[in-house]
Design a protein around this motif. Structure first.
Motif, short mmCIF file in Angstrom:
data_model
loop_
_atom_site.label_atom_id
_atom_site.label_comp_id
_atom_site.label_asym_id
_atom_site.label_seq_id
_atom_site.Cartn_x
_atom_site.Cartn_y
_atom_site.Cartn_z
N THR A 11 0.46 -1.54 0.53
CA THR A 11 0.25 0.27 0.01
C THR A 11 0.78 1.09 -0.15
O THR A 11 1.67 1.05 0.72
CB THR A 11 -0.97 -0.31 1.37
OG1 THR A 11 0.29 -0.22 2.05
CG2 THR A 11 -1.60 -1.08 1.01
N PHE A 12 0.41 1.86 -0.73
CA PHE A 12 1.63 3.80 -0.86
C PHE A 12 0.13 4.48 -1.37
O PHE A 12 -0.90 4.71 -1.16
CB PHE A 12 2.28 3.27 -1.61
CG PHE A 12 1.76 3.42 -3.02
CD1 PHE A 12 1.43 4.25 -3.69
CD2 PHE A 12 1.41 2.12 -3.81
CE1 PHE A 12 1.40 4.85 -5.32
CE2 PHE A 12 1.81 2.00 -5.52
CZ PHE A 12 1.53 3.03 -5.80
N GLU A 13 0.74 5.60 -0.50
CA GLU A 13 -0.57 7.06 -0.80
C GLU A 13 0.65 8.15 -1.68
O GLU A 13 1.90 8.02 -1.96
CB GLU A 13 -0.77 7.76 0.59
CG GLU A 13 -0.65 7.19 1.54
CD GLU A 13 -2.94 6.75 1.83
OE1 GLU A 13 -3.06 8.05 0.55
OE2 GLU A 13 -2.83 6.06 1.92
N HIS A 31 -5.07 9.03 -3.69
CA HIS A 31 -5.01 8.16 -3.19
C HIS A 31 -4.14 7.37 -2.88
O HIS A 31 -3.62 7.33 -2.78
CB HIS A 31 -5.03 7.33 -4.78
CG HIS A 31 -6.15 7.30 -6.55
ND1 HIS A 31 -7.09 7.84 -6.71
CD2 HIS A 31 -5.74 8.82 -7.48
CE1 HIS A 31 -7.87 8.79 -7.10
NE2 HIS A 31 -6.74 8.36 -7.87
N SER A 32 -5.09 6.26 -2.17
CA SER A 32 -4.75 5.51 -1.42
C SER A 32 -4.73 4.03 -2.00
O SER A 32 -5.64 2.97 -2.17
CB SER A 32 -5.40 5.56 0.08
OG SER A 32 -5.92 5.86 0.92
N TYR A 33 -3.15 3.62 -3.04
CA TYR A 33 -2.75 2.87 -3.76
C TYR A 33 -2.58 1.90 -3.01
O TYR A 33 -2.13 0.88 -2.21
CB TYR A 33 -2.05 3.17 -4.70
CG TYR A 33 -1.74 4.31 -5.56
CD1 TYR A 33 -2.71 4.04 -6.89
CD2 TYR A 33 -1.84 5.50 -5.82
CE1 TYR A 33 -2.80 4.94 -7.40
CE2 TYR A 33 -1.82 6.13 -6.16
CZ TYR A 33 -2.99 6.04 -7.42
OH TYR A 33 -2.74 6.94 -8.56
N LYS A 34 -3.37 0.69 -3.46
CA LYS A 34 -2.91 -1.92 -3.01
C LYS A 34 -2.32 -1.67 -4.76
O LYS A 34 -2.99 -1.21 -5.54
CB LYS A 34 -4.16 -1.72 -2.59
CG LYS A 34 -4.59 -1.04 -1.19
CD LYS A 34 -5.86 -2.07 -1.10
CE LYS A 34 -6.77 -2.43 -1.96
NZ LYS A 34 -8.26 -2.68 -1.54
N ASP A 74 5.57 6.64 -2.78
CA ASP A 74 4.64 7.17 -1.45
C ASP A 74 5.16 8.33 -1.32
O ASP A 74 5.58 9.01 -0.75
CB ASP A 74 5.11 6.12 -0.13
CG ASP A 74 4.74 5.75 1.08
OD1 ASP A 74 3.42 6.38 0.44
OD2 ASP A 74 5.03 5.68 2.11
N HIS A 75 3.46 8.87 -0.92
CA HIS A 75 3.57 9.86 -0.46
C HIS A 75 4.19 11.14 -1.67
O HIS A 75 4.22 12.44 -0.87
CB HIS A 75 3.22 10.62 0.81
CG HIS A 75 2.90 9.74 2.09
ND1 HIS A 75 3.51 8.45 2.71
CD2 HIS A 75 1.99 10.31 2.68
CE1 HIS A 75 2.02 8.33 2.60
NE2 HIS A 75 1.24 9.58 3.52
N GLU A 135 -6.92 1.89 -7.42
CA GLU A 135 -6.81 3.68 -7.46
C GLU A 135 -7.68 3.35 -6.41
O GLU A 135 -7.21 4.58 -5.66
CB GLU A 135 -6.08 4.31 -8.94
CG GLU A 135 -6.72 5.02 -8.53
CD GLU A 135 -6.56 5.89 -10.24
OE1 GLU A 135 -5.46 6.08 -11.55
OE2 GLU A 135 -7.30 6.03 -10.42
N THR A 136 -8.34 2.87 -6.44
CA THR A 136 -9.76 3.65 -5.14
C THR A 136 -10.55 2.11 -4.98
O THR A 136 -9.55 0.91 -5.54
CB THR A 136 -11.09 3.66 -6.07
OG1 THR A 136 -11.72 3.91 -6.90
CG2 THR A 136 -11.18 5.23 -6.98
N GLU A 137 -11.27 2.15 -4.19
CA GLU A 137 -11.73 0.84 -3.69
C GLU A 137 -13.01 0.40 -4.87
O GLU A 137 -12.35 -1.10 -4.35
CB GLU A 137 -12.92 1.09 -2.51
CG GLU A 137 -13.42 -0.04 -1.66
CD GLU A 137 -13.85 0.45 -0.53
OE1 GLU A 137 -15.31 -0.17 -0.10
OE2 GLU A 137 -13.63 2.02 0.19
#
Length: 149
Positions: A11-13, A31-34, A74-75, A135-137
């Protein structure tokens, strides 16, 4: 011997903006990526080998992906390399973490970039099988080696 697939989730932002896009994603947004990284190989068969019974140690896979993909973005804010110069200079002046890419930073292009970076870092007995970037849920892109042979 049987081929086995291993998958590790990361996971990364990150934020991005899509140049010339006609819609909300033209604006900087995050986004909060997975990221799912799946490799394929045959387990090592050697009672004296420290990874006996493993295709690859999950710890080794984590280290490669963390150092090559996650830590650099990340970030961070991802922008195409030809983003407006005044924006780039302002962000750098304010010490923001900025990554300029040679491509439009879409989910699809990010996967292609990740694939190119990871493929040559895996041990010889292991192949990159697939990547999945959420990219999203509810939205993700996938890359499969079998689709690209």
């Amino acid at each position: 011997m049987s081929s086995i697939r291993l998958t590790r989730l990361f996971t990364f932002e990150a934020a991005h903006a899509l140049q010339n896009y006609k819609g909300g994603c033209h604006n900087i947004h995050g986004h909060s990526y997975k990221l799912e990284v799946t490799i394929i190989g045959t387990p090592i068969v050697s009672e004296t080998h420290p990874n006996d019974g493993m295709v690859m140690d999950f710890k080794e896979l984590k280290k490669i992906v963390q150092e090559t993909i996650i830590e650099p973005i990340d970030h961070a804010l991802l922008l195409r390399h030809d983003a407006p110069l005044e924006l780039v200079e302002a962000l750098r002046h304010l010490s923001h973490k900025l990554v300029l890419t040679p491509f439009q930073p879409t989910c699809e292009n990010m996967l292609i970039d990740f694939k190119q970076k990871l493929r040559h870092l895996l041990p010889p007995q292991v192949r990159l099988h697939s990547l999945k970037l959420w990219e999203t849920e509810k939205s993700f892109a996938e890359w499969y080696a079998s689709d690209n042979q």
